[in-house]
Design an enzyme around this catalytic site. Sequence first.
Site, PDB file in Angstrom:
ATOM      1  N   PHE A 150     156.898  49.033 109.475  1.00 32.36           N
ATOM      2  CA  PHE A 150     155.458  49.047 109.752  1.00 32.36           C
ATOM      3  C   PHE A 150     154.641  48.259 108.735  1.00 32.36           C
ATOM      4  O   PHE A 150     153.489  47.909 108.994  1.00 32.36           O
ATOM      5  CB  PHE A 150     154.947  50.504 109.794  1.00 32.36           C
ATOM      6  N   LYS A 174     162.314  44.224 118.241  1.00 32.58           N
ATOM      7  CA  LYS A 174     161.810  45.604 118.366  1.00 32.58           C
ATOM      8  C   LYS A 174     160.912  45.872 117.173  1.00 32.58           C
ATOM      9  O   LYS A 174     161.364  46.198 116.079  1.00 32.58           O
ATOM     10  CB  LYS A 174     162.947  46.627 118.407  1.00 32.58           C
ATOM     11  N   GLU A 177     157.200  50.944 115.971  1.00 29.41           N
ATOM     12  CA  GLU A 177     156.372  51.632 116.978  1.00 29.41           C
ATOM     13  C   GLU A 177     155.021  52.045 116.390  1.00 29.41           C
ATOM     14  O   GLU A 177     154.106  52.409 117.107  1.00 29.41           O
ATOM     15  CB  GLU A 177     157.122  52.842 117.561  1.00 29.41           C
ATOM     16  N   SER A 227     163.683  51.248 105.753  1.00 26.40           N
ATOM     17  CA  SER A 227     164.076  52.099 104.626  1.00 26.40           C
ATOM     18  C   SER A 227     165.595  52.051 104.421  1.00 26.40           C
ATOM     19  O   SER A 227     166.347  51.746 105.356  1.00 26.40           O
ATOM     20  CB  SER A 227     163.623  53.530 104.901  1.00 26.40           C
ATOM     21  N   CYS A 282     157.718  46.797  99.883  1.00 30.34           N
ATOM     22  CA  CYS A 282     159.057  46.913  99.303  1.00 30.34           C
ATOM     23  C   CYS A 282     159.115  46.213  97.955  1.00 30.34           C
ATOM     24  O   CYS A 282     160.063  46.388  97.212  1.00 30.34           O
ATOM     25  CB  CYS A 282     160.092  46.316 100.238  1.00 30.34           C
ATOM     26  N   GLU A 384     161.480  56.445  96.606  1.00 29.97           N
ATOM     27  CA  GLU A 384     160.496  55.398  96.919  1.00 29.97           C
ATOM     28  C   GLU A 384     159.271  56.116  97.509  1.00 29.97           C
ATOM     29  O   GLU A 384     159.338  56.651  98.619  1.00 29.97           O
ATOM     30  CB  GLU A 384     161.080  54.421  97.949  1.00 29.97           C
TER      31      GLU A 384
END
Length: 497
Positions: A150, A174, A177, A227, A282, A384
């Site tokens: 995301f 993909k 979402e 992740s 990240c 994280e």
Amino acid sequence: MNLEPCPFFIGGEWLQPNVAGTPVFNPSTGDTIAECPIGTVADVNAAVEAAHAAFPAWMETPPVERARILGKFKMLMDENFEDIVRSNTREHGKTLVESRGDVKRGIEVVEFALGVPSLMMGEVLENVARGIDCEAIRQPLGVCVGITPFNFPAMVPLWMYPIAIACGNTFVLKPSEKVPLTAIKIAKLLEKAGLPKGVLNIVHGGREVVDALLTHPKVKAISFVGSTPIARYIYEVGTKHGKRVQSNGGAKNYVIIMPDADVENSTRGVIEAAFGCAGERCMAGSTAVVVGAAEKLVLPTLVEATKRIKVGPTDREAQPDMGALISRQHANRVQELISIGEQQGAKVLADGRGVKVNEAPNGFYVGATILDHVQTGTTVAKEEIFGPVLNVMHMEDLGAAIELANKSMYGNGASIFTRSGKAAREFKHSAKAGMIGINIGVPASMAWFPFNGWDESFFGDLHMQGREGVQFFTQQKVTTSRWFSYGEGDIWHTEKK
Ligand code: NAD
């Protein structure tokens, strides 16, 4: 409020499926702005079949013609830049300035991919033996897949498919979402640029869709960003099913501040690294290691600057310093982690819990936070956090600071702020991370270089972007050839004589 459409894109058709969806929020306000359909195995099959059917003609399209379509796409991206930026901010929550960076970094990958006729060139050696030549060429793989997170709705999908399709592959994306809308907006520009039907396809969904993509016999390669637990899963399942996989995971990046660091520049660098994109990066510099006297020189300025960071809605003209987090659930988790850090002995020098944003009271906000004297082994030292929380740790010298940073299971980025070339060199040489910053807080590689995670931040062999990206999306074919004069070496002919 009218919901924005969130269609699938399969075989060149935009399809609005009649299936259950999951809400897409505007994190600045907490409003639902769309419903992201949760696809099924049937949707994946349709998308992969469309990509498979488009592959032979696309593979035969000369690289320069593929590049020309990408050139038009890049021009359309430039023309629609602010529109994409606003969409990005609306569904993600980051500031407009941060969204501009997100979209620009993505466009740079398209610029890189425009060089595909040169990038795909092979190698030839004449006379590998007398009269025998050998050549290696690069060919596309077939149907490739991208599964994205995301936190960079524009950039991360663009790390993948421009290079993949430039190399002659077809693609199924993909998107997350949580942020599917910007990916759709950008794909519409590629369609307008003249991309043939089925070369790029989009399916939405969660685990069922991902599993169907990972195991589909017609899928050749998987690019994943997300992740670490999911990245590892993708790598394991994808490779078990014979796919090429590049899988980027999470991170915990250390920023070392030496006593000789320039106070103003290192403060700015650390603030940007820790709180840019509200820490949802990240490459966030989420742990500052202050070495020796740096704690007295830099830390007070850092705390003061952190307390001045204004949090607020990003979906309007007046921009705050920092936006909202992706969801209420995530904002709650980040605040919970701050409390766990405090319970485990850290001192809260700046506290973003319960921050009030009067102009948008339902947004998903957490203020900029500093946890000082974080101890190794505690939850916040290990996990994280992916929010605006900077851990501070104290070390006596550079060697101890590097040793501390190198204990991390992750290996994305590591930075040092110093005026000493010697310290910088030692750090660059010894740090156990794939992207190193010297007086740079977020040393994220740009499009021409690999996005170079190590250890638990990356699973695979070939990274995204740059030449490694081209290698990932192509397979080599080596031809060894010898030519005879007419009749030469013709045994049957010789024997008859
Ligand atoms: P995530 O792992 O939750 O989701 C990433 C993708 O995986 C999404 O498309 C999601 O739908 C899918 N997914 C989620 N759970 C799944 C499951 N159980 N099975 C199959 N698919 C699943 O990540 P996120 O929260 O969207 O993104 C944040 C994470 O991404 C952070 O850890 C961040 O460090 C990482 N990230 C890494 C890089 C990098 O290059 N190393 C870049 C950006 C983000």
